[in-house]
Design a protein around this motif. Structure first.
Motif, PDB file in Angstrom:
ATOM      1  N   UNK A 135       9.593   1.055  -9.649  1.00 34.61           N
ATOM      2  CA  UNK A 135       8.387   1.251 -10.458  1.00 34.61           C
ATOM      3  C   UNK A 135       8.336   2.643 -11.069  1.00 34.61           C
ATOM      4  N   UNK A 136       8.789   3.618 -10.319  1.00 35.44           N
ATOM      5  CA  UNK A 136       8.786   4.987 -10.818  1.00 35.44           C
ATOM      6  C   UNK A 136       9.703   5.138 -12.024  1.00 35.44           C
ATOM      7  N   UNK A 137      10.832   4.464 -11.988  1.00 33.45           N
ATOM      8  CA  UNK A 137      11.744   4.475 -13.142  1.00 33.45           C
ATOM      9  C   UNK A 137      11.100   3.820 -14.348  1.00 33.45           C
ATOM     10  N   UNK A 138      10.369   2.715 -14.088  1.00 35.25           N
ATOM     11  CA  UNK A 138       9.701   2.015 -15.178  1.00 35.25           C
ATOM     12  C   UNK A 138       8.618   2.890 -15.813  1.00 35.25           C
TER      13      UNK A 138
ATOM     14  N   UNK B  29       8.989   0.288   5.529  1.00 32.23           N
ATOM     15  CA  UNK B  29       8.988   1.585   4.841  1.00 32.23           C
ATOM     16  C   UNK B  29      10.106   1.645   3.812  1.00 32.23           C
ATOM     17  N   UNK B  30      11.274   1.132   4.187  1.00 30.50           N
ATOM     18  CA  UNK B  30      12.414   1.137   3.262  1.00 30.50           C
ATOM     19  C   UNK B  30      12.140   0.246   2.052  1.00 30.50           C
ATOM     20  N   UNK B  31      11.578  -0.944   2.292  1.00 32.06           N
ATOM     21  CA  UNK B  31      11.266  -1.852   1.188  1.00 32.06           C
ATOM     22  C   UNK B  31      10.251  -1.231   0.238  1.00 32.06           C
ATOM     23  N   UNK B  32       9.245  -0.570   0.811  1.00 31.43           N
ATOM     24  CA  UNK B  32       8.221   0.072  -0.015  1.00 31.43           C
ATOM     25  C   UNK B  32       8.837   1.164  -0.876  1.00 31.43           C
TER      26      UNK B  32
ATOM     27  N   UNK C 163       0.824  -1.213   0.000  1.00 33.98           N
ATOM     28  CA  UNK C 163       0.000   0.000   0.000  1.00 33.98           C
ATOM     29  C   UNK C 163       0.855   1.258   0.000  1.00 33.98           C
ATOM     30  N   UNK C 164       1.926   1.251   0.762  1.00 32.75           N
ATOM     31  CA  UNK C 164       2.822   2.407   0.780  1.00 32.75           C
ATOM     32  C   UNK C 164       3.446   2.623  -0.588  1.00 32.75           C
ATOM     33  N   UNK C 165       3.826   1.545  -1.229  1.00 32.08           N
ATOM     34  CA  UNK C 165       4.421   1.631  -2.562  1.00 32.08           C
ATOM     35  C   UNK C 165       3.426   2.200  -3.576  1.00 32.08           C
ATOM     36  N   UNK C 166       2.204   1.670  -3.581  1.00 28.61           N
ATOM     37  CA  UNK C 166       1.182   2.138  -4.519  1.00 28.61           C
ATOM     38  C   UNK C 166       0.831   3.598  -4.282  1.00 28.61           C
ATOM     39  N   UNK C 167       0.696   3.995  -3.021  1.00 31.54           N
ATOM     40  CA  UNK C 167       0.347   5.372  -2.714  1.00 31.54           C
ATOM     41  C   UNK C 167       1.444   6.332  -3.154  1.00 31.54           C
TER      42      UNK C 167
ATOM     43  N   UNK D 292      -2.135   6.993   5.693  1.00 28.86           N
ATOM     44  CA  UNK D 292      -1.899   7.321   7.096  1.00 28.86           C
ATOM     45  C   UNK D 292      -2.559   6.316   8.024  1.00 28.86           C
ATOM     46  N   UNK D 293      -3.765   5.886   7.666  1.00 27.45           N
ATOM     47  CA  UNK D 293      -4.478   4.905   8.478  1.00 27.45           C
ATOM     48  C   UNK D 293      -3.744   3.562   8.466  1.00 27.45           C
ATOM     49  N   UNK D 294      -3.272   3.157   7.293  1.00 26.61           N
ATOM     50  CA  UNK D 294      -2.539   1.885   7.182  1.00 26.61           C
ATOM     51  C   UNK D 294      -1.244   1.930   7.987  1.00 26.61           C
ATOM     52  N   UNK D 295      -0.528   3.051   7.906  1.00 25.73           N
ATOM     53  CA  UNK D 295       0.734   3.186   8.640  1.00 25.73           C
ATOM     54  C   UNK D 295       0.492   3.212  10.144  1.00 25.73           C
ATOM     55  N   UNK D 296      -0.603   3.838  10.571  1.00 23.80           N
ATOM     56  CA  UNK D 296      -0.934   3.883  11.999  1.00 23.80           C
ATOM     57  C   UNK D 296      -1.199   2.485  12.543  1.00 23.80           C
ATOM     58  N   UNK D 297      -2.000   1.706  11.797  1.00 20.22           N
ATOM     59  CA  UNK D 297      -2.296   0.341  12.239  1.00 20.22           C
ATOM     60  C   UNK D 297      -1.034  -0.508  12.298  1.00 20.22           C
TER      61      UNK D 297
END
Length: 379
Positions: free
Chosen positions: A374-377, A364-367, A264-268, A291-296
């Motif tokens: 993906x951004x480069x692609x 967070x680092x992996x995301x 989710x962090x990656x997609x966002x 933010x909700x996903x990161x909080x949980x």
């Protein structure tokens, strides 16, 4: 609030009452004391909620596929649907392990362990706040979508939801019915019981540390000191067993949690770079859900980290006790306690990683790493 008086202390007899009631309300915790008809009706209610969650996944999956050529709409839908996939997967594993959890809770309730009213209040308020915050976020963006004449989430419907305002409202209500209780509230009910048990374990470990530090030995009270030390060791062994049972029950739950927050962090992050600033509502929805996903995710990792700290703290507390004046046999027992406590109690995510602050940072680092690729692609 019901209490039992044991050894002069008030001991909470209904430690997990609120969590159990929440689970019961959302169709995840039948009561063995109910009559046959009530158990049957509850089973029907539970199955209906399972079916509604599956329907939500199917219709949103079709809606996502139908927009596969519109990259922004496709990824937006995938990002929002991910929460449902995450929740439903957790619910599935919870139902499969529910009997084991019930046995653990009954054993904890009958243990006579003391939990302060403040801690019990914290257990309750955490669930209420996270539920209210989540409901507010979802409701806010649903209302904004209604005002803009858009679907908050693309999904297949047996009618055209954009035909009229009433059709759009009906479609939104159908999605809400299939998502709120079957997915969202059920997931938070499970989160509440998990967090409550971890808080209980941490509290008992803190109490053991204090008892070890305060344990005094003298020839006059040798018998009492030995009995107290024996009780401390027995309780420590019991807490270790509780922790291992909890990890075995929720290892798949924590693995899904870690994978979901990374994706989710990656997609966002990727979508924020692709969406123009003019689409403020869309950007705000990304940030809100993220933010909700990161909080949980942080809540689970924080509690896992606290469990590690308090479990290893037993070793320090044992060392700081007055063991130098104790008999040799008790000194050997202290050494055993220290060695056992040097292996921390952990919440395992599928046996692949441990839930702690370091794991949160790694997620967070992996995301970010996946996002950079993906951004480069995309560029």
């Amino acid at each position: 609030m019901a209490f039992l008086r044991i050894s002069g202390h008030l001991v909470n007899a209904n430690l997990f009452d609120f969590n159990i009631k929440y689970l019961t309300m959302v169709g995840l915790w039948p009561n063995d004391n109910w009559g046959r008809n009530k158990r049957y009706m509850y089973k029907v209610y539970e199955i209906i909620l399972h079916i509604l969650s599956v329907i939500f996944i199917i219709v949103t999956g079709i809606g996502t596929y139908q927009n596969k050529d519109k990259i922004i709409v496709f990824m937006t839908n995938l990002d929002k649907s991910l929460a449902a996939y995450n929740f439903v997967s957790k619910i599935l594993f919870f139902v499969l392990k529910r009997k084991q959890l019930s046995n653990l809770i009954n054993e904890i309730r009958n243990s006579g362990d003391e939990v302060s009213p403040e801690r019990r209040y914290l257990m309750v308020i955490h669930v209420i706040i996270i539920t209210l915050v989540s409901t507010t976020i979802v409701t806010t963006f649903s209302m904004l979508s209604q005002l803009k004449g858009e679907m908050i989430l693309e999904a297949w419907m047996p009618f055209d939801p954009l035909k009229s305002r009433m059709s759009l409202l009906l479609a939104s209500q159908i999605l809400a019915i299939n998502f709120a209780v079957p997915c969202l509230y059920r997931a938070f009910a499970i989160q509440g019981i998990v967090c409550s048990i971890v808080l209980y374990l941490c509290d008992q470990l803190v109490e053991l540390q204090q008892r070890l530090k305060n344990l005094s030995y003298s020839e006059e009270r040798e018998g009492l000191a030995r009995i107290e030390f024996k009780e401390i060791i027995k309780k420590h062994v019991r807490i270790i067993r509780y922790s291992k049972i909890l990890t075995n029950i929720f290892k798949e739950f924590f693995l899904i949690q870690n994978l979901a927050v990374t994706i989710e962090l990656c997609l966002n992050a990727l979508m924020v770079t692709m969406v123009s600033l003019e689409e403020k509502t869309l950007v705000a929805s990304f940030i809100g859900y993220l933010g909700l996903a990161l909080l949980n995710a942080y809540i689970f990792c924080y509690l896992g980290n606290e469990l590690i700290i308090q479990s290893t703290g037993i070793a320090q507390a044992a060392y700081e006790s007055g063991w130098t004046s104790w008999p040799v046999d008790m000194q050997k027992d202290v050494l055993t306690v220290i060695r056992a406590s040097q292996i921390p109690l952990t919440l395992s995510a599928g046996g692949m990683t441990v839930m702690c602050i370091q794991t949160y940072s790694q997620a967070l680092y992996n995301a970010y790493s996946i996002f950079a690729v993906l951004n480069d692609v995309v560029d």
